[in-house]
Motif scaffolding. Sequence first.
Motif, PDB file in Angstrom:
ATOM      1  N   ARG A 268       4.124   8.397   0.077  1.00  0.00           N
ATOM      2  CA  ARG A 268       4.457   8.494  -1.566  1.00  0.00           C
ATOM      3  C   ARG A 268       5.350   9.801  -1.767  1.00  0.00           C
ATOM      4  NH1 ARG A 268       2.628  10.879  -5.938  1.00  0.00           N
ATOM      5  NH2 ARG A 268       2.654   9.975  -7.855  1.00  0.00           N
ATOM      6  N   GLN A 269       5.057  10.825  -1.233  1.00  0.00           N
ATOM      7  CA  GLN A 269       5.693  11.820  -1.401  1.00  0.00           C
ATOM      8  C   GLN A 269       7.140  12.017  -1.037  1.00  0.00           C
ATOM      9  OE1 GLN A 269       3.362  13.006  -3.732  1.00  0.00           O
ATOM     10  NE2 GLN A 269       4.180  14.930  -3.435  1.00  0.00           N
TER      11      GLN A 269
ATOM     12  N   HIS B  22       4.836   0.759  -3.690  1.00  0.00           N
ATOM     13  CA  HIS B  22       5.573  -0.468  -3.945  1.00  0.00           C
ATOM     14  C   HIS B  22       6.592  -0.275  -5.273  1.00  0.00           C
ATOM     15  CE1 HIS B  22       1.830  -3.167  -2.522  1.00  0.00           C
ATOM     16  NE2 HIS B  22       2.633  -2.811  -1.666  1.00  0.00           N
ATOM     17  N   TYR B  23       6.282   0.158  -6.078  1.00  0.00           N
ATOM     18  CA  TYR B  23       7.223   0.641  -7.326  1.00  0.00           C
ATOM     19  C   TYR B  23       8.369   1.252  -6.574  1.00  0.00           C
ATOM     20  CZ  TYR B  23       9.299   2.199 -11.562  1.00  0.00           C
ATOM     21  OH  TYR B  23      10.055   2.511 -12.602  1.00  0.00           O
ATOM     22  N   LEU B  24       7.955   2.422  -6.192  1.00  0.00           N
ATOM     23  CA  LEU B  24       8.986   3.589  -5.866  1.00  0.00           C
ATOM     24  C   LEU B  24      10.087   2.875  -4.538  1.00  0.00           C
ATOM     25  CD1 LEU B  24       6.667   6.475  -5.489  1.00  0.00           C
ATOM     26  CD2 LEU B  24       8.589   6.300  -7.314  1.00  0.00           C
ATOM     27  N   LEU B  25       9.560   2.309  -3.795  1.00  0.00           N
ATOM     28  CA  LEU B  25      10.511   1.793  -2.799  1.00  0.00           C
ATOM     29  C   LEU B  25      11.355   0.774  -3.158  1.00  0.00           C
ATOM     30  CD1 LEU B  25       8.029   1.378   0.349  1.00  0.00           C
ATOM     31  CD2 LEU B  25       9.688   3.085   0.014  1.00  0.00           C
ATOM     32  N   GLN B  26      11.288   0.208  -4.395  1.00  0.00           N
ATOM     33  CA  GLN B  26      12.281  -0.540  -4.926  1.00  0.00           C
ATOM     34  C   GLN B  26      13.407   0.223  -5.426  1.00  0.00           C
ATOM     35  OE1 GLN B  26      10.387  -2.803  -8.178  1.00  0.00           O
ATOM     36  NE2 GLN B  26       8.646  -3.511  -7.033  1.00  0.00           N
ATOM     37  N   SER B  27      13.613   1.529  -5.561  1.00  0.00           N
ATOM     38  CA  SER B  27      14.747   2.227  -6.057  1.00  0.00           C
ATOM     39  C   SER B  27      15.414   2.373  -4.869  1.00  0.00           C
ATOM     40  CB  SER B  27      14.208   3.507  -6.503  1.00  0.00           C
ATOM     41  OG  SER B  27      13.542   4.205  -5.511  1.00  0.00           O
ATOM     42  N   PHE B  28      15.228   1.803  -3.556  1.00  0.00           N
ATOM     43  CA  PHE B  28      16.373   2.196  -2.651  1.00  0.00           C
ATOM     44  C   PHE B  28      16.966   0.709  -2.328  1.00  0.00           C
ATOM     45  CE2 PHE B  28      13.016   5.295  -2.009  1.00  0.00           C
ATOM     46  CZ  PHE B  28      13.786   6.544  -1.798  1.00  0.00           C
ATOM     47  N   PRO B  29      18.303   0.709  -2.287  1.00  0.00           N
ATOM     48  CA  PRO B  29      18.932  -0.766  -2.276  1.00  0.00           C
ATOM     49  C   PRO B  29      18.952  -1.335  -0.932  1.00  0.00           C
ATOM     50  CG  PRO B  29      20.720   1.089  -2.392  1.00  0.00           C
ATOM     51  CD  PRO B  29      19.234   1.789  -2.726  1.00  0.00           C
ATOM     52  N   LEU B  30      19.040  -0.590  -0.066  1.00  0.00           N
ATOM     53  CA  LEU B  30      18.725  -0.970   1.513  1.00  0.00           C
ATOM     54  C   LEU B  30      17.795   0.037   2.175  1.00  0.00           C
ATOM     55  CD1 LEU B  30      22.341  -1.584   2.517  1.00  0.00           C
ATOM     56  CD2 LEU B  30      20.800  -3.402   2.287  1.00  0.00           C
ATOM     57  N   LEU B  31      16.628  -0.826   2.626  1.00  0.00           N
ATOM     58  CA  LEU B  31      15.493  -0.390   3.152  1.00  0.00           C
ATOM     59  C   LEU B  31      14.950  -0.864   4.441  1.00  0.00           C
ATOM     60  CD1 LEU B  31      13.031   1.863   2.576  1.00  0.00           C
ATOM     61  CD2 LEU B  31      12.197  -0.065   1.113  1.00  0.00           C
ATOM     62  N   LEU B  32      14.468  -0.062   5.347  1.00  0.00           N
ATOM     63  CA  LEU B  32      13.797  -0.609   6.500  1.00  0.00           C
ATOM     64  C   LEU B  32      12.422   0.267   6.610  1.00  0.00           C
ATOM     65  CD1 LEU B  32      16.523  -1.219   9.166  1.00  0.00           C
ATOM     66  CD2 LEU B  32      15.378  -2.748   7.846  1.00  0.00           C
TER      67      LEU B  32
ATOM     68  N   VAL C  18       2.148  -0.865   2.627  1.00  0.00           N
ATOM     69  CA  VAL C  18       3.255  -0.997   1.767  1.00  0.00           C
ATOM     70  C   VAL C  18       4.115  -2.356   1.797  1.00  0.00           C
ATOM     71  CG1 VAL C  18       5.697   0.185   1.886  1.00  0.00           C
ATOM     72  CG2 VAL C  18       3.643   1.415   2.039  1.00  0.00           C
ATOM     73  N   LYS C  19       4.148  -3.088   2.758  1.00  0.00           N
ATOM     74  CA  LYS C  19       4.861  -4.403   2.995  1.00  0.00           C
ATOM     75  C   LYS C  19       4.062  -5.531   2.343  1.00  0.00           C
ATOM     76  CE  LYS C  19       7.259  -3.518   7.319  1.00  0.00           C
ATOM     77  NZ  LYS C  19       7.465  -3.833   8.501  1.00  0.00           N
TER      78      LYS C  19
ATOM     79  N   ASP D   3      -2.959  -3.608  -5.484  1.00  0.00           N
ATOM     80  CA  ASP D   3      -3.892  -3.057  -4.556  1.00  0.00           C
ATOM     81  C   ASP D   3      -5.066  -2.585  -5.474  1.00  0.00           C
ATOM     82  OD1 ASP D   3      -5.601  -1.444  -2.523  1.00  0.00           O
ATOM     83  OD2 ASP D   3      -4.354  -2.175  -1.328  1.00  0.00           O
ATOM     84  N   TYR D   4      -6.234  -3.147  -5.445  1.00  0.00           N
ATOM     85  CA  TYR D   4      -7.286  -2.357  -6.200  1.00  0.00           C
ATOM     86  C   TYR D   4      -8.374  -1.670  -5.512  1.00  0.00           C
ATOM     87  CZ  TYR D   4      -5.371  -5.871  -9.597  1.00  0.00           C
ATOM     88  OH  TYR D   4      -4.590  -6.603 -10.229  1.00  0.00           O
ATOM     89  N   SER D   5      -8.091  -1.332  -4.322  1.00  0.00           N
ATOM     90  CA  SER D   5      -8.747  -0.364  -3.545  1.00  0.00           C
ATOM     91  C   SER D   5      -8.811   0.787  -3.977  1.00  0.00           C
ATOM     92  CB  SER D   5      -8.403  -0.537  -1.898  1.00  0.00           C
ATOM     93  OG  SER D   5      -7.371   0.298  -1.965  1.00  0.00           O
ATOM     94  N   LEU D   6      -9.745   1.924  -3.494  1.00  0.00           N
ATOM     95  CA  LEU D   6      -9.743   3.153  -3.798  1.00  0.00           C
ATOM     96  C   LEU D   6      -8.341   4.052  -3.537  1.00  0.00           C
ATOM     97  CD1 LEU D   6     -11.622   5.475  -4.745  1.00  0.00           C
ATOM     98  CD2 LEU D   6     -11.927   6.061  -2.468  1.00  0.00           C
ATOM     99  N   LEU D   7      -7.857   3.512  -2.612  1.00  0.00           N
ATOM    100  CA  LEU D   7      -6.436   4.141  -2.338  1.00  0.00           C
ATOM    101  C   LEU D   7      -5.223   3.365  -2.971  1.00  0.00           C
ATOM    102  CD1 LEU D   7      -6.954   5.350   1.138  1.00  0.00           C
ATOM    103  CD2 LEU D   7      -6.848   6.909  -1.141  1.00  0.00           C
ATOM    104  N   GLY D   8      -5.752   2.141  -3.924  1.00  0.00           N
ATOM    105  CA  GLY D   8      -4.614   1.353  -4.439  1.00  0.00           C
ATOM    106  C   GLY D   8      -3.706   2.047  -5.383  1.00  0.00           C
ATOM    107  N   PRO D   9      -4.163   2.980  -6.198  1.00  0.00           N
ATOM    108  CA  PRO D   9      -2.854   3.389  -6.987  1.00  0.00           C
ATOM    109  C   PRO D   9      -1.729   4.066  -6.162  1.00  0.00           C
ATOM    110  CG  PRO D   9      -5.071   3.920  -7.728  1.00  0.00           C
ATOM    111  CD  PRO D   9      -5.273   3.491  -6.307  1.00  0.00           C
ATOM    112  N   ILE D  10      -2.044   4.749  -4.947  1.00  0.00           N
ATOM    113  CA  ILE D  10      -1.023   5.181  -4.062  1.00  0.00           C
ATOM    114  C   ILE D  10      -0.192   4.149  -3.583  1.00  0.00           C
ATOM    115  CG2 ILE D  10      -0.468   6.770  -2.163  1.00  0.00           C
ATOM    116  CD1 ILE D  10      -3.113   8.273  -2.404  1.00  0.00           C
ATOM    117  N   ILE D  11      -0.939   2.938  -2.913  1.00  0.00           N
ATOM    118  CA  ILE D  11      -0.072   1.867  -2.490  1.00  0.00           C
ATOM    119  C   ILE D  11       0.648   1.347  -3.450  1.00  0.00           C
ATOM    120  CG2 ILE D  11      -0.287  -0.319  -1.467  1.00  0.00           C
ATOM    121  CD1 ILE D  11      -3.283   0.837  -0.045  1.00  0.00           C
TER     122      ILE D  11
END
Length: 156
Positions: free
Chosen positions: A60-61, A105-115, A87-88, A93-101
């Motif tokens: 995330r960072q 998901h949202y942040l990775l959408q800002s990269f046009p081409l991503l692997l 991430v894939k 995700d509703y788990s304890l770490l779901g907010p980070i996951i």
Amino acid sequence: MDKLDVGWIKCNFDGAWIQQDLRGGFGAVIQDHRGEFIAAIDSSIGRTRSAFHAELFAARQVTLWPKLPFGKSIIFECDSSLVLAAVKGQDEDYSLLGPIINDLHYLLQSFPLLLLNHEQQGSNSAEHRLDLVGIGSNQQLLWSFSCGTLFSLRPG
């Protein structure tokens, strides 16, 4: 590092966790398509529940890191297959770490081409050393090359 196509950059990241102290840290290194160093970062995470938590936080960072050149094609690489699977995933995700996951998901959408690539543990010793330094640090350490070498410290 294998050579990348022109225009691509690679961001290797790693999280670390000390179970006894419930503390974590992370490190990341950005390289251009020639394998040349662009920037590095390490930082303490603070209270961390697990190695998976530390790895997710690191992911995330780095997606929020201002040194990442938006609009570029980017490869994110880590040694945690659990992080890559989370991430894939397509579902909320509703788990304890779901907010980070879910943030990832949202942040990775800002990269046009991503692997998203998996690397063998220990294959990138630079970011592994950085995350271990980050655990014990109370400051965020940044390294970058622009107009010569620049080293800066920011309180974490």
